[in-house]
Design a protein around this motif. Structure first.
Motif, PDB file in Angstrom:
ATOM      1  N   LYS A  49      -2.596  44.488  25.409  1.00  0.00           N
ATOM      2  CA  LYS A  49      -1.456  44.068  25.939  1.00  0.00           C
ATOM      3  C   LYS A  49      -0.572  43.726  24.563  1.00  0.00           C
ATOM      4  O   LYS A  49      -1.062  43.534  23.634  1.00  0.00           O
ATOM      5  N   TYR A  50       0.784  43.686  24.954  1.00  0.00           N
ATOM      6  CA  TYR A  50       1.668  43.429  23.689  1.00  0.00           C
ATOM      7  C   TYR A  50       2.781  42.276  24.505  1.00  0.00           C
ATOM      8  O   TYR A  50       2.937  42.521  25.635  1.00  0.00           O
ATOM      9  N   SER A  51       3.548  41.623  23.626  1.00  0.00           N
ATOM     10  CA  SER A  51       4.554  40.811  24.148  1.00  0.00           C
ATOM     11  C   SER A  51       5.431  40.729  23.034  1.00  0.00           C
ATOM     12  O   SER A  51       4.942  41.097  21.773  1.00  0.00           O
ATOM     13  N   PHE A  52       6.517  40.212  23.185  1.00  0.00           N
ATOM     14  CA  PHE A  52       7.551  39.634  22.102  1.00  0.00           C
ATOM     15  C   PHE A  52       8.003  38.190  22.333  1.00  0.00           C
ATOM     16  O   PHE A  52       7.943  37.884  23.365  1.00  0.00           O
ATOM     17  N   ASP A  53       7.736  37.642  21.328  1.00  0.00           N
ATOM     18  CA  ASP A  53       8.273  36.138  21.356  1.00  0.00           C
ATOM     19  C   ASP A  53       9.838  35.824  21.175  1.00  0.00           C
ATOM     20  O   ASP A  53      10.593  37.013  21.113  1.00  0.00           O
ATOM     21  N   ILE A  54      10.052  34.777  21.090  1.00  0.00           N
ATOM     22  CA  ILE A  54      11.434  34.305  21.175  1.00  0.00           C
ATOM     23  C   ILE A  54      12.244  34.510  19.890  1.00  0.00           C
ATOM     24  O   ILE A  54      13.439  35.085  20.053  1.00  0.00           O
ATOM     25  N   GLU A  55      11.372  34.930  18.948  1.00  0.00           N
ATOM     26  CA  GLU A  55      12.067  35.430  17.429  1.00  0.00           C
ATOM     27  C   GLU A  55      12.193  36.665  17.414  1.00  0.00           C
ATOM     28  O   GLU A  55      12.588  37.399  16.512  1.00  0.00           O
ATOM     29  N   GLY A  56      11.502  37.701  18.454  1.00  0.00           N
ATOM     30  CA  GLY A  56      11.548  38.980  18.468  1.00  0.00           C
ATOM     31  C   GLY A  56      10.392  39.729  17.693  1.00  0.00           C
ATOM     32  O   GLY A  56      10.365  40.861  17.625  1.00  0.00           O
ATOM     33  N   LYS A  57       9.414  38.847  17.465  1.00  0.00           N
ATOM     34  CA  LYS A  57       8.089  39.200  16.917  1.00  0.00           C
ATOM     35  C   LYS A  57       7.337  40.096  17.724  1.00  0.00           C
ATOM     36  O   LYS A  57       7.298  39.752  19.057  1.00  0.00           O
ATOM     37  N   LEU A  58       6.487  41.100  17.288  1.00  0.00           N
ATOM     38  CA  LEU A  58       5.714  41.861  18.267  1.00  0.00           C
ATOM     39  C   LEU A  58       4.299  41.134  18.343  1.00  0.00           C
ATOM     40  O   LEU A  58       3.715  41.008  17.193  1.00  0.00           O
ATOM     41  N   ASN A  59       3.871  40.661  19.414  1.00  0.00           N
ATOM     42  CA  ASN A  59       2.328  40.238  19.412  1.00  0.00           C
ATOM     43  C   ASN A  59       1.338  41.301  20.261  1.00  0.00           C
ATOM     44  O   ASN A  59       2.015  41.738  21.264  1.00  0.00           O
ATOM     45  N   LEU A  60       0.401  41.631  19.503  1.00  0.00           N
ATOM     46  CA  LEU A  60      -0.638  42.473  20.028  1.00  0.00           C
ATOM     47  C   LEU A  60      -1.769  41.561  20.561  1.00  0.00           C
ATOM     48  O   LEU A  60      -2.356  40.898  19.667  1.00  0.00           O
ATOM     49  N   LEU A  61      -1.879  41.731  21.916  1.00  0.00           N
ATOM     50  CA  LEU A  61      -3.065  40.857  22.274  1.00  0.00           C
ATOM     51  C   LEU A  61      -4.359  41.415  22.875  1.00  0.00           C
ATOM     52  O   LEU A  61      -4.219  42.608  23.211  1.00  0.00           O
ATOM     53  N   MET A  62      -5.429  40.773  23.018  1.00  0.00           N
ATOM     54  CA  MET A  62      -6.440  40.966  23.619  1.00  0.00           C
ATOM     55  C   MET A  62      -6.525  40.193  24.930  1.00  0.00           C
ATOM     56  O   MET A  62      -6.674  38.838  24.452  1.00  0.00           O
ATOM     57  N   ASP A  63      -6.371  40.710  26.227  1.00  0.00           N
ATOM     58  CA  ASP A  63      -6.189  39.787  27.103  1.00  0.00           C
ATOM     59  C   ASP A  63      -4.890  38.689  26.960  1.00  0.00           C
ATOM     60  O   ASP A  63      -3.639  39.386  26.668  1.00  0.00           O
ATOM     61  N   ASP A  64      -5.066  37.461  26.685  1.00  0.00           N
ATOM     62  CA  ASP A  64      -3.886  36.588  26.548  1.00  0.00           C
ATOM     63  C   ASP A  64      -3.846  36.136  25.225  1.00  0.00           C
ATOM     64  O   ASP A  64      -3.244  34.940  24.808  1.00  0.00           O
ATOM     65  N   VAL A  65      -4.690  36.561  24.134  1.00  0.00           N
ATOM     66  CA  VAL A  65      -5.199  36.039  22.976  1.00  0.00           C
ATOM     67  C   VAL A  65      -4.298  36.786  21.836  1.00  0.00           C
ATOM     68  O   VAL A  65      -4.472  37.925  21.753  1.00  0.00           O
ATOM     69  N   THR A  66      -3.413  36.097  21.118  1.00  0.00           N
ATOM     70  CA  THR A  66      -2.711  37.047  20.154  1.00  0.00           C
ATOM     71  C   THR A  66      -3.820  37.407  18.882  1.00  0.00           C
ATOM     72  O   THR A  66      -4.248  36.394  18.274  1.00  0.00           O
ATOM     73  N   MET A  67      -3.833  38.810  18.730  1.00  0.00           N
ATOM     74  CA  MET A  67      -4.785  39.124  17.542  1.00  0.00           C
ATOM     75  C   MET A  67      -4.001  39.621  16.466  1.00  0.00           C
ATOM     76  O   MET A  67      -4.648  39.377  15.387  1.00  0.00           O
ATOM     77  N   MET A  68      -2.736  40.179  16.575  1.00  0.00           N
ATOM     78  CA  MET A  68      -1.996  40.723  15.797  1.00  0.00           C
ATOM     79  C   MET A  68      -0.469  40.470  15.809  1.00  0.00           C
ATOM     80  O   MET A  68      -0.048  40.561  17.157  1.00  0.00           O
ATOM     81  N   ARG A  69       0.158  39.912  14.747  1.00  0.00           N
ATOM     82  CA  ARG A  69       1.574  39.696  15.010  1.00  0.00           C
ATOM     83  C   ARG A  69       2.348  40.467  13.871  1.00  0.00           C
ATOM     84  O   ARG A  69       2.099  40.349  12.716  1.00  0.00           O
ATOM     85  N   PHE A  70       3.569  41.030  14.329  1.00  0.00           N
ATOM     86  CA  PHE A  70       4.357  41.861  13.514  1.00  0.00           C
ATOM     87  C   PHE A  70       5.619  41.363  13.439  1.00  0.00           C
ATOM     88  O   PHE A  70       6.213  40.852  14.523  1.00  0.00           O
ATOM     89  N   LYS A  71       6.351  41.484  12.510  1.00  0.00           N
ATOM     90  CA  LYS A  71       7.799  41.264  12.351  1.00  0.00           C
ATOM     91  C   LYS A  71       8.659  42.484  12.150  1.00  0.00           C
ATOM     92  O   LYS A  71       7.841  43.675  11.432  1.00  0.00           O
ATOM     93  N   LYS A  72       9.789  42.410  12.403  1.00  0.00           N
ATOM     94  CA  LYS A  72      10.621  43.739  12.165  1.00  0.00           C
ATOM     95  C   LYS A  72      11.083  43.836  10.696  1.00  0.00           C
ATOM     96  O   LYS A  72      11.303  42.862  10.193  1.00  0.00           O
TER      97      LYS A  72
END
Length: 142
Positions: free
Chosen positions: A114-137
Motif C-alpha cells: 500500500k501507499y499513502s501521502f501524509d499531510i506534509e506530502g511525503k510518500l509512505n510505503l506500507l505493509m498493510d497499515d504499517v509504514t515501512m518506508m517514507r520518502f520526501k520530494k
C-alpha cells in the motif's frame, strides 16, 4: 428532497473518484528520496552514509527507477484499488558493494502492498497499515 439527495450523492461520488485519481497522480513527476526505513538496528545514516535511495515513478511504463542507496534500481510497479501498490523483481544493476543498506532496501520494498501521502506530502510505503518506508520530494518536473 430526493433530487437534493441524488445531487449530493453524485457530488460525493465525483469527489471521491477525483481524490483517488489525484492520490496516484502524486506519485509521478517527482523524485522521491528515502528518509526513513523500518527494521534495521543500524542508524539510517549508517545504512546510507553517502547516497540516500531515490525513486521516480513512470506512469507510461509502470516502472520505478532510481537507486537503492548504492546501485541503480528499476522495477515494474502495479497500482490497485484503495492505494494498493506492489513492486516486481528489481532489474539488473551494477554490482558495487556499499554495505547493508542496499539489501535492507530491496527486502523491504518487496513487502510493500500500500501507499499513502501524509499531510506534509511525503510518500509512505506500507505493509498493510504499517509504514515501512517514507520518502520526501526532492525535485518536481513541470
Amino acid at each position: 428532497m430526493k433530487k437534493l439527495s441524488f445531487l449530493f450523492a453524485t457530488i460525493l461520488l465525483i469527489t471521491v473518484s477525483c481524490t483517488k485519481k489525484d492520490a496516484a497522480d502524486q506519485l509521478y513527476n517527482t523524485t522521491w528520496e528515502l528518509e526513513y526505513i523500518t527494521g534495521p538496528r543500524i542508524a539510517f545514516d549508517g545504512l546510507y552514509p553517502t547516497k540516500k535511495p531515490q525513486l521516480t515513478f513512470d506512469k507510461e511504463t509502470n516502472k520505478a527507477t532510481g537507486n537503492n542507496g548504492c546501485n541503480g534500481y528499476s522495477a515494474e510497479f502495479t497500482l490497485g484499488e484503495e492505494n494498493a501498490i506492489s513492486f516486481g523483481e528489481a532489474g539488473p544493476t551494477t554490482m558495487m558493494y556499499c554495505g547493508q543498506g542496499e539489501q535492507v532496501f530491496l527486502k523491504t520494498i518487496k513487502k510493500i502492498n500500500k501507499y499513502s501521502f501524509d499531510i506534509e506530502g511525503k510518500l509512505n510505503l506500507l505493509m498493510d497499515d504499517v509504514t515501512m518506508m517514507r520518502f520526501k520530494k526532492v525535485t518536481t518536473e513541470e
